[in-house]
Design an enzyme around this catalytic site. Structure first.
Site, mmCIF file in Angstrom:
data_model
loop_
_atom_site.group_PDB
_atom_site.id
_atom_site.type_symbol
_atom_site.label_atom_id
_atom_site.label_comp_id
_atom_site.label_asym_id
_atom_site.label_seq_id
_atom_site.Cartn_x
_atom_site.Cartn_y
_atom_site.Cartn_z
ATOM 1 N N LYS A 149 4.585 9.587 8.656
ATOM 2 C CA LYS A 149 4.361 9.101 10.021
ATOM 3 C C LYS A 149 5.351 9.668 11.046
ATOM 4 O O LYS A 149 5.132 10.752 11.555
ATOM 5 C CB LYS A 149 4.342 7.572 10.035
ATOM 6 C CG LYS A 149 3.242 7.027 9.078
ATOM 7 C CD LYS A 149 2.945 5.588 9.272
ATOM 8 C CE LYS A 149 2.072 5.032 8.164
ATOM 9 N NZ LYS A 149 0.663 4.860 8.474
ATOM 10 N N ASP A 158 9.404 2.918 -0.316
ATOM 11 C CA ASP A 158 8.367 3.601 0.441
ATOM 12 C C ASP A 158 8.594 3.264 1.912
ATOM 13 O O ASP A 158 8.241 2.185 2.394
ATOM 14 C CB ASP A 158 6.980 3.140 -0.028
ATOM 15 C CG ASP A 158 5.870 3.871 0.708
ATOM 16 O OD1 ASP A 158 6.179 4.615 1.654
ATOM 17 O OD2 ASP A 158 4.696 3.686 0.336
ATOM 18 N N TYR A 218 0.863 -1.181 0.000
ATOM 19 C CA TYR A 218 0.000 0.000 0.000
ATOM 20 C C TYR A 218 0.896 1.226 0.000
ATOM 21 O O TYR A 218 1.838 1.311 0.793
ATOM 22 C CB TYR A 218 -0.893 0.003 1.244
ATOM 23 C CG TYR A 218 -1.813 1.197 1.353
ATOM 24 C CD1 TYR A 218 -2.901 1.352 0.491
ATOM 25 C CD2 TYR A 218 -1.602 2.177 2.320
ATOM 26 C CE1 TYR A 218 -3.748 2.452 0.592
ATOM 27 C CE2 TYR A 218 -2.456 3.271 2.434
ATOM 28 C CZ TYR A 218 -3.520 3.400 1.563
ATOM 29 O OH TYR A 218 -4.367 4.479 1.667
HETATM 30 N N1 PLP Z 1 2.976 4.292 2.159
HETATM 31 C C1 PLP Z 1 2.922 3.381 3.126
HETATM 32 C C2 PLP Z 1 3.937 2.293 3.175
HETATM 33 C C3 PLP Z 1 1.925 3.449 4.092
HETATM 34 O O1 PLP Z 1 1.874 2.532 5.055
HETATM 35 C C4 PLP Z 1 0.985 4.502 4.025
HETATM 36 C C5 PLP Z 1 -0.082 4.603 5.018
HETATM 37 O O2 PLP Z 1 -0.255 3.797 5.880
HETATM 38 C C6 PLP Z 1 1.096 5.430 2.996
HETATM 39 C C7 PLP Z 1 2.106 5.307 2.073
HETATM 40 C C8 PLP Z 1 0.138 6.559 2.901
HETATM 41 O O3 PLP Z 1 0.351 7.461 3.925
HETATM 42 P P1 PLP Z 1 -0.829 8.435 4.412
HETATM 43 O O4 PLP Z 1 -1.851 7.564 5.051
HETATM 44 O O5 PLP Z 1 -0.138 9.369 5.346
HETATM 45 O O6 PLP Z 1 -1.345 9.113 3.203
#
Ligand code: PLP
Length: 427
Positions: free
Chosen positions: A265, A237, A142
């Site tokens: 985060k 990511d 994700y």
């Molecule tokens: N990338 C990863 C690996 C994530 O776990 C998340 C959210 O949990 C995101 C991107 C998206 O971040 P946000 O929820 O701050 O938009």
């Protein structure tokens, strides 16, 4: 009716599903979500005054526990100078300096407001830099809710049964190629079949969003070298893993250097923040230096920067935090394993540092297909049994747990006991 239940009933009439992010609705585990009023250290408190031990920590950011004093103080100090300027500030420079020193592959960094923004911008930069359109992502990973990523997506999208979201155009979806996680041959095939068309491979170096799934030995190295052979950029990511699996994230832990990194985060200390960065040569394509446009009214927000800086400075100055997180993670997983054995279950636990998932399946879980072999009704019963015992887990099988250093040995023992009892009750 509890206050949480009353609030949820009202919320459902006003907000889709009663929540501002789908997983919060408890759809996957049944029942009504608890509405949180406050949190301190290792505890959450709900609207009905119940206390829970935190194992989600806002899905990662609260690695030092809730309302960590230096972060709280930094925010209090910052708000005395107003909340947003939409103009450059000293704190943004300090933040960029700190991130680039903690994550050496990041030579230049741009702050945004969420992980979603970070990943959307990162692939735009990769496309602008390479002049190619396609990206490769992995099934069950994700990367936020950007259109290009809602293809075989994990996390809430997987939990809600919509890994491919309506509303994403066919043309956008066609530019996202997917491979099973840990399957290098599949990646190689995609690159061969789409010769000179793939701008980037994006992945969670340790997946948190189909539950915790680790890269098999050689997988990250293999993806790195395939990127090099095919002229595609490698995007890690690290929205979940960054500043959590090590000071320098998963890339430090596994010794792999990506071209671009997305973060979120922890770098906001709990405030809404994201960031993307990488080699200067690549980042210099971003406006106003280069032609790839990306902007944000609230980007680099001074309150968010202050919270994030306090958090990152603490992590940077206290390496013992990471030692303690390893200890807590190992103690919990060892205890959970003993609990499984006691009740006669052979379920899988994937674990690294302060991230882990108990998968309700006998299968090893190294990809999306294997994650889907879990007994989801059993997970739902187990989740509620833990909640009843005051332990707050992610309300979905397809999420990692995120530990904080606020967990004491006594709390660890309490969680282990709750796990054993909950497994018994759920079976
Ligand atoms: N990338 C990863 C690996 C994530 O776990 C998340 C959210 O949990 C995101 C991107 C998206 O971040 P946000 O929820 O701050 O938009």
């Amino acid at each position: 009716m509890t206050t949480s239940e009353e609030l949820f009933e009202k919320a459902k009439t006003l907000i889709p599903g009663g929540v501002n992010s789908p997983v919060r609705a408890f759809r996957a585990v049944g029942g009504s979500p608890i509405f949180i009023k406050s949190a301190k250290g290792p505890y959450l408190y709900d609207e009905d005054g119940r206390q829970y031990i935190e194992l989600i920590n806002s899905w990662g950011p609260m690695i030092l526990g809730h309302a960590f004093e230096p972060v709280e103080k930094a925010v209090r100090d910052a708000i005395q100078h107003s909340f947003s300027f939409g103009a450059p500030t000293r704190k943004e420079v300090e933040m960029a300096e700190l991130i680039t020193s903690m994550v050496p592959s990041v030579e230049k960094v741009r702050m945004v407001n969420s992980g979603t923004e970070a990943t959307m911008a990162a692939i735009r930069v990769a496309r602008g830099f390479t002049g190619r359109d396609k990206i490769i992502k992995f099934e069950g990973c994700y990367h936020g809710h950007g259109d290009s990523f809602l293809i075989a997506a994990g996390s809430g999208a997987m939990t809600m049964g919509v890994p491919d979201s309506p509303g994403v155009t066919k043309a956008t979806a066609a530019d996202t190629l997917t491979a099973p996680f840990n399957d290098l041959a599949a990646v190689e095939k995609l690159l061969d079949n789409n010769h000179n068309q793939v701008a980037a491979i994006i992945l969670e170096p340790v997946v948190g969003n189909m539950g915790c799934v680790l890269p098999e030995p050689g997988f990250l190295e293999g993806v790195r070298s395939l990127c090099d052979q095919h002229g595609a950029l490698l995007i890690f990511d690290e929205v979940m893993t960054g500043f959590r699996l090590a000071k320098g994230g998963a890339q430090e832990r596994f010794g792999i250097t990506p071209d671009l990194t997305t973060m979120g985060k922890i770098i906001g200390g709990g405030m809404p923040v994201g960031a993307y960065g990488g080699r200067a040569e690549i980042m210099n394509i971003v406006s106003p230096v280069g032609p790839v446009y990306q902007a944000g009214t609230l980007s680099g927000n001074p309150i968010a920067m202050s919270a994030g800086l306090a958090m990152l400075h603490h992590l940077n100055d206290h390496p013992e935090v990471y030692t303690r997180l390893e200890e807590i993670g190992t103690a919990l997983v060892t205890g959970f394993q003993a609990g499984l054995q006691k009740v006669g279950l052979n379920y899988t636990i994937n674990h690294i540092g302060s991230m882990f998932t108990l998968f309700m399946t006998d299968h090893a879980v190294s990809n999306f297909t294997e994650a889907k072999t879990c007994d989801l009704p059993l997970f739902g019963r187990y989740f509620h049994a833990m909640l009843k015992r005051g332990v707050y887990l992610a309300p979905s099988q397809f999420e990692s747990l995120f530990l904080s250093v606020a967990l004491t040995d006594a709390l660890v023992a309490q969680i282990i006991q709750a796990n054993e009892e909950s497994l018994q009750e759920a079976m």
